[in-house]
Design an enzyme around this catalytic site. Structure first.
Site, PDB file in Angstrom:
ATOM      1  N   ASP A  92     -76.472  52.935  25.774  1.00  0.00           N
ATOM      2  CA  ASP A  92     -75.256  52.359  25.906  1.00  0.00           C
ATOM      3  C   ASP A  92     -75.023  50.638  24.540  1.00  0.00           C
ATOM      4  OD1 ASP A  92     -73.305  50.599  26.670  1.00  0.00           O
ATOM      5  OD2 ASP A  92     -73.315  50.009  28.298  1.00  0.00           O
ATOM      6  N   ASP A 299     -68.068  51.379  21.436  1.00  0.00           N
ATOM      7  CA  ASP A 299     -69.238  50.739  22.988  1.00  0.00           C
ATOM      8  C   ASP A 299     -69.431  52.465  23.128  1.00  0.00           C
ATOM      9  OD1 ASP A 299     -69.754  50.619  24.584  1.00  0.00           O
ATOM     10  OD2 ASP A 299     -68.137  49.389  26.281  1.00  0.00           O
TER      11      ASP A 299
END
Ligand SMILES: *[C@@H]1O[C@H](CO)[C@@H](O)[C@H](O)[C@H]1NC(C)=O
Ligand SMILES: *[C@@H]1O[C@H](CO)[C@@H](O)[C@H](O)[C@H]1NC(C)=O
Length: 420
Positions: A92, A299
């Site tokens: 992440d 992201d």
């Protein structure tokens, strides 16, 4: 497969799937990378102070981690503790904390593989409340003076546990070598709820903030930089690509597009997008023509791309004109997403992303149209007016992407991530 598709529907329809930290932590001085350089450190590999051990081909060895597709997320592997415990955590880039589900875990989501047992590792230690790392996470102090964290994500997921230190092992490019990173701060999760699936053993925060795995390892791997290549959605999980860290992870060579990172927030990899082209038709990010610096961030933990509704509608209108098929109108599962029924991969126009400075990357239909169910392909962007725009992982697939926090750039190189 059902679970996967349910999650994708969540992803495409904007229901709670944003693995992104929205708690803005106070800006604390980041651990800066010492420019020691990975190869220099390896010369001292026998020193007890060296963070590395067992690098078999020292001069060419670089730390790396296998990455596989999983339900719209990407799981990366690293090993934790002594004896080594294999952890597959969500990769992440939109948050900082590295955490793993630990026993006991009464309030935790279901996980298939065993959870990490801190009692079984000789290198594990809890962090006390006055440890400087404790102030880098939303924390509370236990009666035993142990630092507890309470971390919330953009999708409402909440993870809680004990902040601790542990040795983390990465693979090395030299093959049988292993790179040991000592004293990495991580969260030992004891109460984790939210949008996780049973293959997720935790999450690896790769953001730019001081507590992120990237910032912590920077002095040990010769720089605050890393690169990754995400295979297309629905790729067999047995196919792994690599994430590389530190010195030597730079994305170089022909066809590399380099875009400045905008220093907006410690955690996020923000870039400036001026607009998109659908085929040859330019669609500005803001219809007024104004461009806000750092208006979107990359992201790896959010599948679709989130953009303002107005922009989304202008893109959908243009796609509708250029795709010579009627969109699906009558499927309640698909909401008002732009979807088409076709047996093979949809052949839509190239979507060009225009970054500031006149650089651009071209996205093909595999990066912009995703199948939430058989023979249905939907535009993998979501109109959202929260003010948080996200360049999601679907649009990042099949690029070798390099984040360099020292040069403050992100590089894109069109790559077949399944083969390379
Ligand atoms: C998990 O945390 C929540 C919120 O603080 C709490 O209500 C719940 O009791 C906790 N669960 C366990 C098993 O500790
Ligand atoms: C780990 O060790 C502590 C201290 O000895 C003990 O209280 C705790 O129950 C142990 N936890 C597990 C999961 O075995």
């Amino acid at each position: 497969m059902a679970a996967m598709d349910t999650i994708l529907c969540h992803a495409l329809f904007g229901v709670a799937f944003v693995i992104t930290l929205f708690i803005y932590l106070g800006s604390t001085s980041a651990t800066e990378a010492s420019n020691g350089g990975f190869s220099v450190k390896l010369v001292h590999r026998n020193s007890p102070k060296s963070p590395f051990y067992n690098p078999s081909k020292a001069s060419t060895s670089k730390p790396q981690s296998p990455v596989q597709a999983n339900n719209g997320q990407y799981l990366m592997k690293l090993s934790l503790g002594n004896p080594q415990f294999d952890l597959y955590g969500i990769a992440d880039t939109g948050s900082d904390l590295l955490w793993a589900q630990c026993v006991p875990c009464e309030g935790c989501y279901k996980q298939i593989k065993p959870k990490f047992d801190p009692n079984k590792s000789s290198t594990y230690s809890d962090l006390p409340c006055d440890a400087p790392e404790c102030s880098l996470v939303p924390n509370s102090c236990s009666t035993q003076n142990v630092c507890n964290y309470d971390y919330e994500y953009g999708d409402g997921s909440v993870v809680r546990g004990v902040l601790a230190k542990e040795t983390i092992f990465l693979e090395s490019t030299s093959g049988n070598g292993t790179v040991a990173l000592k004293g990495i701060t991580f969260g030992c999760g004891h109460n984790d709820t939210g949008v996780f699936n049973q293959d997720d053993m935790g999450l690896i925060g790769l953001g730019g903030g001081p507590i992120s795995f990237i910032s912590q390892m920077a002095p040990l791997v010769g720089g605050k930089k890393f690169s990754y290549c995400l295979v297309p959605f629905h790729t067999d999980p047995s196919i792994e690509s690599k994430m590389s860290f530190g010195k030597g992870s730079e994305v170089l060579g022909e066809g590399v597009v380099t875009v400045p990172l905008v220093p907006k927030d410690d955690t996020f990899y923000s870039v400036t997008v001026e607009g998109f082209s659908v085929g040859d038709k330019f669609v500005p990010f803001d219809s007024s023509g104004k461009v806000e610096k750092g208006n979107i961030f990359l992201d790896s933990g959010t599948p679709p791309t989130y953009i303002p509704t107005d922009l989304y509608e202008r893109l959908v209108a243009e796609l509708g004109k250029q795709i010579p098929m009627a969109p699906i109108k009558d499927d309640p599962d698909l909401g008002n997403q732009l979807c088409y029924k076709t047996k093979t991969n949809l052949k839509g126009p190239i979507l060009t992303v225009h970054f500031e400075g006149g650089t651009n990357v071209k996205l093909t239909s595999t990066q912009t149209f995703i199948p939430p169910k058989d023979e249905v392909f939907c535009f993998a962007m979501i109109g959202d007016d929260s003010g948080v725009n996200i360049y999601g992982n679907f649009a990042q697939t099949n690029f070798l992407i390099g984040m360099d926090l020292e040069k403050r750039v992100v590089s894109f190189k069109s790559t077949d991530c399944v083969k390379d």
